[in-house]
Design a protein around this motif. Structure first.
Motif, PDB file in Angstrom:
ATOM      1  N   HIS A 180       1.564  25.068  37.646  1.00  0.00           N
ATOM      2  CA  HIS A 180       1.528  25.711  36.323  1.00  0.00           C
ATOM      3  C   HIS A 180       0.652  24.941  35.347  1.00  0.00           C
ATOM      4  CE1 HIS A 180       4.434  28.775  37.374  1.00  0.00           C
ATOM      5  NE2 HIS A 180       5.308  27.860  37.755  1.00  0.00           N
ATOM      6  N   VAL A 181      -0.397  24.311  35.864  1.00  0.00           N
ATOM      7  CA  VAL A 181      -1.332  23.614  34.990  1.00  0.00           C
ATOM      8  C   VAL A 181      -2.652  24.388  34.938  1.00  0.00           C
ATOM      9  CG1 VAL A 181      -0.412  21.282  35.158  1.00  0.00           C
ATOM     10  CG2 VAL A 181      -1.928  22.111  36.948  1.00  0.00           C
ATOM     11  N   SER A 182      -3.162  24.593  33.758  1.00  0.00           N
ATOM     12  CA  SER A 182      -4.424  25.302  33.576  1.00  0.00           C
ATOM     13  C   SER A 182      -5.600  24.361  33.844  1.00  0.00           C
ATOM     14  CB  SER A 182      -4.521  25.828  32.145  1.00  0.00           C
ATOM     15  OG  SER A 182      -4.652  24.747  31.225  1.00  0.00           O
ATOM     16  N   TRP A 183      -6.794  24.922  33.840  1.00  0.00           N
ATOM     17  CA  TRP A 183      -8.001  24.096  33.996  1.00  0.00           C
ATOM     18  C   TRP A 183      -8.105  23.107  32.846  1.00  0.00           C
ATOM     19  CZ3 TRP A 183     -12.795  23.291  31.534  1.00  0.00           C
ATOM     20  CH2 TRP A 183     -13.807  22.751  32.330  1.00  0.00           C
ATOM     21  N   GLU A 184      -7.772  23.560  31.649  1.00  0.00           N
ATOM     22  CA  GLU A 184      -7.795  22.673  30.483  1.00  0.00           C
ATOM     23  C   GLU A 184      -6.793  21.522  30.640  1.00  0.00           C
ATOM     24  OE1 GLU A 184      -7.755  25.973  30.284  1.00  0.00           O
ATOM     25  OE2 GLU A 184      -9.349  26.613  28.892  1.00  0.00           O
ATOM     26  N   ASP A 185      -5.616  21.829  31.191  1.00  0.00           N
ATOM     27  CA  ASP A 185      -4.609  20.790  31.413  1.00  0.00           C
ATOM     28  C   ASP A 185      -5.117  19.757  32.414  1.00  0.00           C
ATOM     29  OD1 ASP A 185      -2.910  22.335  29.797  1.00  0.00           O
ATOM     30  OD2 ASP A 185      -1.955  23.301  31.528  1.00  0.00           O
ATOM     31  N   ALA A 186      -5.711  20.243  33.494  1.00  0.00           N
ATOM     32  CA  ALA A 186      -6.241  19.340  34.517  1.00  0.00           C
ATOM     33  C   ALA A 186      -7.350  18.466  33.942  1.00  0.00           C
ATOM     34  CB  ALA A 186      -6.756  20.145  35.709  1.00  0.00           C
ATOM     35  N   MET A 239      -5.784  18.908  51.970  1.00  0.00           N
ATOM     36  CA  MET A 239      -7.019  19.595  51.601  1.00  0.00           C
ATOM     37  C   MET A 239      -7.002  21.037  52.099  1.00  0.00           C
ATOM     38  SD  MET A 239      -8.674  17.422  49.781  1.00  0.00           S
ATOM     39  CE  MET A 239     -10.344  18.021  49.598  1.00  0.00           C
ATOM     40  N   ALA A 240      -5.921  21.410  52.735  1.00  0.00           N
ATOM     41  CA  ALA A 240      -5.669  22.800  53.119  1.00  0.00           C
ATOM     42  C   ALA A 240      -4.197  23.074  52.862  1.00  0.00           C
ATOM     43  CB  ALA A 240      -5.994  23.045  54.597  1.00  0.00           C
ATOM     44  N   GLY A 241      -3.887  24.189  52.207  1.00  0.00           N
ATOM     45  CA  GLY A 241      -2.503  24.547  51.958  1.00  0.00           C
ATOM     46  C   GLY A 241      -1.852  23.761  50.834  1.00  0.00           C
ATOM     47  N   ASN A 242      -0.554  23.913  50.706  1.00  0.00           N
ATOM     48  CA  ASN A 242       0.304  23.339  49.661  1.00  0.00           C
ATOM     49  C   ASN A 242       0.016  23.991  48.313  1.00  0.00           C
ATOM     50  OD1 ASN A 242       2.573  21.800  49.318  1.00  0.00           O
ATOM     51  ND2 ASN A 242       1.485  19.940  48.784  1.00  0.00           N
ATOM     52  N   VAL A 243      -1.010  23.564  47.568  1.00  0.00           N
ATOM     53  CA  VAL A 243      -1.380  24.280  46.341  1.00  0.00           C
ATOM     54  C   VAL A 243      -2.904  24.374  46.236  1.00  0.00           C
ATOM     55  CG1 VAL A 243       0.695  23.616  45.052  1.00  0.00           C
ATOM     56  CG2 VAL A 243      -1.365  22.184  44.895  1.00  0.00           C
ATOM     57  N   TRP A 244      -3.368  25.448  45.616  1.00  0.00           N
ATOM     58  CA  TRP A 244      -4.782  25.551  45.278  1.00  0.00           C
ATOM     59  C   TRP A 244      -5.133  24.422  44.323  1.00  0.00           C
ATOM     60  CZ3 TRP A 244      -8.187  28.884  47.443  1.00  0.00           C
ATOM     61  CH2 TRP A 244      -7.694  30.044  48.067  1.00  0.00           C
ATOM     62  N   GLU A 245      -6.415  24.050  44.281  1.00  0.00           N
ATOM     63  CA  GLU A 245      -6.846  22.944  43.426  1.00  0.00           C
ATOM     64  C   GLU A 245      -8.034  23.355  42.566  1.00  0.00           C
ATOM     65  OE1 GLU A 245      -7.498  19.446  45.787  1.00  0.00           O
ATOM     66  OE2 GLU A 245      -5.666  19.747  46.951  1.00  0.00           O
ATOM     67  N   TRP A 246      -7.944  23.031  41.287  1.00  0.00           N
ATOM     68  CA  TRP A 246      -9.037  23.302  40.358  1.00  0.00           C
ATOM     69  C   TRP A 246     -10.275  22.482  40.725  1.00  0.00           C
ATOM     70  CZ3 TRP A 246      -8.890  27.267  37.200  1.00  0.00           C
ATOM     71  CH2 TRP A 246      -7.687  27.674  36.613  1.00  0.00           C
ATOM     72  N   THR A 247     -11.448  23.067  40.533  1.00  0.00           N
ATOM     73  CA  THR A 247     -12.694  22.315  40.595  1.00  0.00           C
ATOM     74  C   THR A 247     -13.381  22.434  39.239  1.00  0.00           C
ATOM     75  OG1 THR A 247     -14.161  24.123  41.299  1.00  0.00           O
ATOM     76  CG2 THR A 247     -12.934  22.947  43.029  1.00  0.00           C
ATOM     77  N   ALA A 248     -14.492  21.733  39.073  1.00  0.00           N
ATOM     78  CA  ALA A 248     -15.202  21.741  37.799  1.00  0.00           C
ATOM     79  C   ALA A 248     -16.034  22.996  37.587  1.00  0.00           C
ATOM     80  CB  ALA A 248     -16.109  20.513  37.713  1.00  0.00           C
ATOM     81  N   SER A 271       2.383  29.340  40.239  1.00  0.00           N
ATOM     82  CA  SER A 271       3.335  28.600  41.066  1.00  0.00           C
ATOM     83  C   SER A 271       2.666  27.840  42.198  1.00  0.00           C
ATOM     84  CB  SER A 271       4.360  29.559  41.684  1.00  0.00           C
ATOM     85  OG  SER A 271       5.163  30.172  40.718  1.00  0.00           O
ATOM     86  N   ASN A 272       1.413  28.175  42.490  1.00  0.00           N
ATOM     87  CA  ASN A 272       0.747  27.571  43.650  1.00  0.00           C
ATOM     88  C   ASN A 272      -0.610  26.962  43.303  1.00  0.00           C
ATOM     89  OD1 ASN A 272      -0.593  29.977  43.163  1.00  0.00           O
ATOM     90  ND2 ASN A 272      -0.858  30.477  45.335  1.00  0.00           N
ATOM     91  N   LEU A 273      -0.754  26.496  42.051  1.00  0.00           N
ATOM     92  CA  LEU A 273      -2.037  25.961  41.611  1.00  0.00           C
ATOM     93  C   LEU A 273      -1.872  24.594  40.951  1.00  0.00           C
ATOM     94  CD1 LEU A 273      -5.063  26.165  41.005  1.00  0.00           C
ATOM     95  CD2 LEU A 273      -4.504  27.627  39.051  1.00  0.00           C
ATOM     96  N   GLY A 274      -2.568  23.597  41.496  1.00  0.00           N
ATOM     97  CA  GLY A 274      -2.547  22.244  40.949  1.00  0.00           C
ATOM     98  C   GLY A 274      -3.958  21.673  40.925  1.00  0.00           C
ATOM     99  N   PHE A 275      -4.089  20.375  41.179  1.00  0.00           N
ATOM    100  CA  PHE A 275      -5.411  19.755  41.150  1.00  0.00           C
ATOM    101  C   PHE A 275      -5.354  18.335  41.682  1.00  0.00           C
ATOM    102  CE2 PHE A 275      -3.389  18.304  37.320  1.00  0.00           C
ATOM    103  CZ  PHE A 275      -3.977  17.098  36.966  1.00  0.00           C
ATOM    104  N   ARG A 276      -6.528  17.782  41.960  1.00  0.00           N
ATOM    105  CA  ARG A 276      -6.704  16.342  42.205  1.00  0.00           C
ATOM    106  C   ARG A 276      -7.973  15.926  41.481  1.00  0.00           C
ATOM    107  NH1 ARG A 276      -6.440  15.162  48.138  1.00  0.00           N
ATOM    108  NH2 ARG A 276      -5.613  17.283  48.336  1.00  0.00           N
TER     109      ARG A 276
END
Length: 342
Positions: A170-176, A256-265, A331-336
């Motif tokens: 539940h984090v937006s691109w701005e949050d990341a 790097m596959a599954g768990n949660v989607w990840e934001w990119t730049a 529910s399924n979106l995060g980042f690194r």
């Protein structure tokens, strides 16, 4: 809401929170005790789908070069994000009222203004169905839930207790972006992300090689069974899994596959690959967002999630591209995070 921890997690959170108002470099050093970064060597690779199973926006396959860079070993966790919020007082997008102007911009000209109740803080929560549904209609399993956020992932009454080592959602691109800046890092480019996900393998569809996750459920956290109503949990998890629950790839990166989607730049541009000159060094993506399916500007997300299945979404392929608006919380979106080596 105050999140309580115990043991090692508590010690790490206290240590991280103590970085309030310190330089980003110090924040970075302390954060990396919880989420070490891996140095990804410079190199080149063919970016895009490895066979004919990709979506149109994964073609043409093209040669890309990248300088060395650092990447978080795993997705940013609830414990890490809690420390950031406690240190800065940051309020996420999902915890703020939705700007009326933002909603109006997505509606046809002349549309009436939305009722104020529809602008209350909220986020999109995955709600499984009871039976099979039309998989073309995502509204069947997504619900806008007032009060849902990173610390209340299913809405009021829910929390992240016991999920300190699960990826924050539940984090937006701005949050990341805000977290990355605080930690002295940045979001990876789409090219960096795919190069890192491949882990040194060439022309393989998954971070571990060619074997599908269905053939070997211990590879990653995805949806096993029939989406969105039956999950056999063959991989051991129904929703998100704690980071590092599965083996790392060749660059010692997890999930790097599954768990949660990840934001990119990068901005999402469906036709961007056709515009890239082969051999481009460190491509940063299109400067103009372009989604022919829906006009709003979107950022690229990568990696798939626990909701991906062979019959619905094969986003766990290293070349798979997905997109969503920068203000989205799911529910399924995060980042690194990443950091340049130079």
């Amino acid at each position: 809401m105050i999140v309580k921890y115990s043991g090692q997690a508590l010690a790490l959170v206290i240590m991280l929170a103590a970085c309030n108002q310190t330089p980003a470099k110090k924040n970075q050093q302390v954060v990396e005790q919880l989420n070490p970064m891996r140095l990804i060597p410079a190199g080149e690779f063919e970016m895009g789908a490895d066979d004919d199973s990709g979506s149109p926006d994964e073609y043409p396959k093209h040669l890309v070069k990248v300088d060395s860079f650092w990447l978080d070993e795993h997705e940013v966790t609830n414990a890490e994000f809690t420390a950031f919020v406690q240190a800065t007082g940051y309020v996420t997008t999902a915890e703020k009222p939705i700007p009326k102007e933002e909603v109006m911009a997505t509606l046809p000209p002349g549309s009436p203004e939305p009722d104020s109740s529809l602008l209350a803080p909220a986020s999109l929560v995955f709600v499984p169905t009871e039976t099979a549904v039309d998989l073309r209609d995502v509204s069947q399993w997504w619900s806008v839930v007032p009060g849902a956020s990173w610390k209340a992932p299913n809405g009021p009454g829910s929390d992240i207790k016991g999920k300190e080592q699960h990826p924050v959602i539940h984090v937006s691109w701005e949050d990341a972006q805000a977290y990355a800046k605080w930690a002295g890092k940045r979001l990876p480019t789409e090219a960096e992300w795919e190069y890192a996900a491949r882990g040194g393998l060439k022309n393989q569809p998954f971070p571990w090689g060619a074997e599908t996750p269905q053939a070997s459920p211990g590879k990653t956290n995805i949806w096993n069974g029939h989406f969105p109503y039956e999950n056999t949990e063959a991989d051991g998890f129904y929703g998100t899994a704690p980071v590092k629950s599965f083996a790392a790839n060749g660059y010692q990166l997890y999930d790097m596959a599954g768990n949660v989607w990840e934001w990119t730049a990068d901005w999402y541009d469906a036709g961007y690959y056709a515009q890239v000159k082969p051999g481009t060094l460190n491509p940063e993506g299109s400067h103009t967002p372009n989604d022919p399916e829906e006009p709003s500007a979107k950022r690229v997300i990568r990696g798939g999630s626990f909701m991906c299945s062979d019959e619905y979404c094969r986003g766990y392929r290293v070349s798979a591209r997905m997109k969503t608006t920068p203000t989205s919380g799911l529910s399924n979106l995060g980042f690194r995070c990443a950091r340049s080596a130079k």
